[in-house]
Design an enzyme around this catalytic site. Structure first.
Site, PDB file in Angstrom:
ATOM      1  N   TYR A  66      45.075  36.071  46.568  1.00 11.30           N
ATOM      2  CA  TYR A  66      44.473  37.086  47.015  1.00 11.30           C
ATOM      3  C   TYR A  66      45.383  38.276  46.884  1.00 11.30           C
ATOM      4  CZ  TYR A  66      41.407  39.210  50.560  1.00 11.30           C
ATOM      5  OH  TYR A  66      40.347  39.926  51.048  1.00 11.30           O
ATOM      6  N   GLU A  68      44.892  42.067  47.628  1.00 17.44           N
ATOM      7  CA  GLU A  68      44.345  43.291  47.790  1.00 17.44           C
ATOM      8  C   GLU A  68      45.610  44.623  47.368  1.00 17.44           C
ATOM      9  OE1 GLU A  68      43.599  43.790  51.946  1.00 17.44           O
ATOM     10  OE2 GLU A  68      41.468  43.018  51.900  1.00 17.44           O
ATOM     11  N   ASP A 221      26.937  55.124  32.161  1.00 17.77           N
ATOM     12  CA  ASP A 221      26.928  53.643  32.292  1.00 17.77           C
ATOM     13  C   ASP A 221      26.434  52.797  31.218  1.00 17.77           C
ATOM     14  OD1 ASP A 221      26.261  51.117  33.184  1.00 17.77           O
ATOM     15  OD2 ASP A 221      24.885  51.843  34.711  1.00 17.77           O
ATOM     16  N   THR A 247      29.368  46.822  32.756  1.00 18.37           N
ATOM     17  CA  THR A 247      29.651  45.735  33.092  1.00 18.37           C
ATOM     18  C   THR A 247      30.512  44.812  32.002  1.00 18.37           C
ATOM     19  OG1 THR A 247      27.419  45.051  31.957  1.00 18.37           O
ATOM     20  CG2 THR A 247      27.316  45.166  34.412  1.00 18.37           C
ATOM     21  N   LYS A 250      27.792  41.439  29.254  1.00 24.13           N
ATOM     22  CA  LYS A 250      26.503  41.632  28.335  1.00 24.13           C
ATOM     23  C   LYS A 250      26.762  41.686  27.058  1.00 24.13           C
ATOM     24  CE  LYS A 250      23.864  43.751  32.073  1.00 24.13           C
ATOM     25  NZ  LYS A 250      24.132  44.829  33.036  1.00 24.13           N
ATOM     26  N   ARG A 256      31.174  37.860  34.496  1.00 24.43           N
ATOM     27  CA  ARG A 256      30.079  38.696  35.250  1.00 24.43           C
ATOM     28  C   ARG A 256      31.153  39.763  36.149  1.00 24.43           C
ATOM     29  NH1 ARG A 256      25.250  37.304  33.939  1.00 24.43           N
ATOM     30  NH2 ARG A 256      24.513  38.797  35.449  1.00 24.43           N
TER      31      ARG A 256
END
Length: 482
Positions: A66, A68, A221, A247, A250, A256
């Site tokens: 973890y 952050e 985008d 993204t 693709k 992803r």
């Protein structure tokens, strides 16, 4: 009594048990999905087949940590190697898109393209500021401000005022003059370019001119086309935009997730780096998925290799071969062709919906998606389908192979027309019934079975990235017909 070195307490034995033994149900589902991908043709334009190395990075022990915050500014300890990974991923992202680190930065933490887009909007705008994006029926994306007359559908329209621009319906290309005219009335703070179903390239210089007229940010985008942009096969949005989102799964062929690139020398904000980073965390999401960032880093490393340009070129060649095959059979395509990886097929002249063809193709092992085409009034019952060639190119298919795929699609349409007639109604459930059950004197069901067999035989000739197909066996729960 304390356990001795090397022994495993009973309550921890499950931690060392392989998936197939620990959870055979999930393993079986994975096996069935592997078999489906091996046995069929993936033509969804927003999908690709990632590499073995990327899958290994994405499924690594990094999932345990973890972290952050940003490198050197974490809210948890033990992140020295995570920091090294994230810094490496940023470096590779800039390298992949040929960017000067003195002028551009990137945040690699977004969980997806949608979260990347909303974080970018949060960074650039105040609530109820105005934005313009390509309308969804004309090929735009939900996150670019889409709404209907009855409902604001997404956060981009709920928290900001949006006005869609459109394509010129005479040629189905972006109407840049109309956009400029709308902007003079609407006076946007942000113009978004990019699409989810637009088969042509973009004139970023023209968009920059309109944005500058109103002192507006310009954001691209490029989720669909980023792998082709990185290869230099499409126009470069980084020359003109303040922010670029994408993204990674693709045409970029990664896991992803999403990326946000920001210009450090934007004329409209001198603190974009801080604004973007703060918008990602803590404004829009929590700790990053470090295993996914590892997969992104690996995919970006692959996109920096000389072979990547050859792959991107082939994706476009294959899309154009598919378009030419369909046009030669007198089918109607939006813009009559493509510059990128996707083809948008208008089925309305055939009196056939995208929903029906999508369902029929599922039954024969061809994965496509229904999609609105220009002039559609319903996204639920759209008049077309969207096709993409990235995944089939990742299975080593070339133009002649894609032409065969086009022949399969032609047969699927002809079968769908037979089934529609045999169903005797416009309802999808009746169409599916005759496709899956047949009936006395009906031919469509038999044709479905025949095409399915041919598609499977063709598809199984090709490799599947990340899978040893020589060792692949039919999983439990999959019939001999699948």
């Amino acid at each position: 009594m304390a356990s001795t070195l090397g022994s495993t307490p009973d309550f921890n034995k499950i931690l060392y048990t392989p998936l197939a033994e620990a959870d055979p149900e999930v393993q079986n589902i994975i096996d069935k999905e592997t078999w489906r991908q091996f046995s069929g043709l993936e033509l969804i334009a927003s999908e690709n087949l990632t590499s073995l190395a990327t899958m290994q990075a994405n499924g690594s022990i990094l999932t345990n940590k973890y972290s952050e915050g940003l490198p050197d500014h974490r809210y948890y300890g033990g992140n020295e190697w995570i920091d090294e990974l994230e810094v490496l991923c940023r470096k590779r992202a800039l390298q992949a898109f040929h960017l000067d680190p003195a002028k551009w930065g990137v945040n690699v933490q977004p969980y997806s393209g949608s979260t990347a887009n909303f974080a970018a909007l949060t960074a650039l705008l105040q609530p109820q500021d105005r934005l313009m994006g390509l309308g969804l029926p004309d090929g735009g994306h939900l996150t670019h401000g889409y709404y209907t007359a009855k409902k604001k559908m997404t956060a981009s329209s709920i928290y900001f005022q949006s006005l869609p621009y459109s394509i010129d319906h005479s040629n189905q290309l972006i109407d840049y003059k109309g956009l400029a005219t709308q902007a003079r009335i609407f006076k946007p703070r942000l113009i978004i370019c990019g699409a989810s179903a637009y088969p042509r390239d973009w004139d970023y210089a023209e968009l920059r001119k309109t944005a500058d007229e109103h002192g507006a940010f310009l954001m691209a985008d490029i989720a669909h086309t980023s792998g082709l942009v990185a290869a230099g096969e499409l126009a470069d949005p980084f020359q003109y935009c303040d922010v670029v989102t994408t993204t990674t799964h693709k045409t970029l062929r990664g896991p992803r997730a999403g990326l946000i690139f920001f210009r450090k020398d934007s004329k409209y904000a001198d603190d974009l780096e801080k604004r973007v980073n703060d918008a990602v965390f803590p404004a829009c999401q929590g700790g990053p998925h470090n295993n996914t960032i590892a997969g992104i880093a690996t995919a970006l490393h692959q996109a920096c290799q000389p072979e990547w340009k050859a792959y991107a070129k082939q994706v476009i060649k294959n899309a154009q071969a598919l378009a030419e095959t369909l046009v030669a059979k007198d089918y109607k395509l939006q813009t009559n062709g493509t510059d990128n990886h996707l083809v948008l097929w208008d089925l309305r002249p055939l009196k056939l919906t995208g929903s029906k063809l999508e369902k029929l193709c599922d039954l024969v092992g061809i994965t496509i998606n229904k999609n609105a085409v220009a002039g559609d009034t319903s996204a639920q019952v759209p008049g077309g389908i969207r096709l993409g060639t990235s995944a089939l190119t990742s299975r080593n298919m070339l133009e002649d192979d894609i032409k065969q795929v086009g022949e399969f699609l032609n047969r699927a349409v002809q079968i769908a027309l037979v089934l529609q007639k045999e169903a005797g109604s416009k309802l999808l459930k009746d169409f599916v019934r005759v496709a899956t059950q047949g009936g006395e004197g009906l031919e469509g069901y038999k044709q479905v079975k025949e095409l399915k067999k041919e598609v499977q035989e063709f598809a199984r000739k090709w490799p599947l990235p990340g899978v040893d197909v020589s060792d692949l066996k039919r999983p439990a729960g999959i019939s001999e017909d699948d």
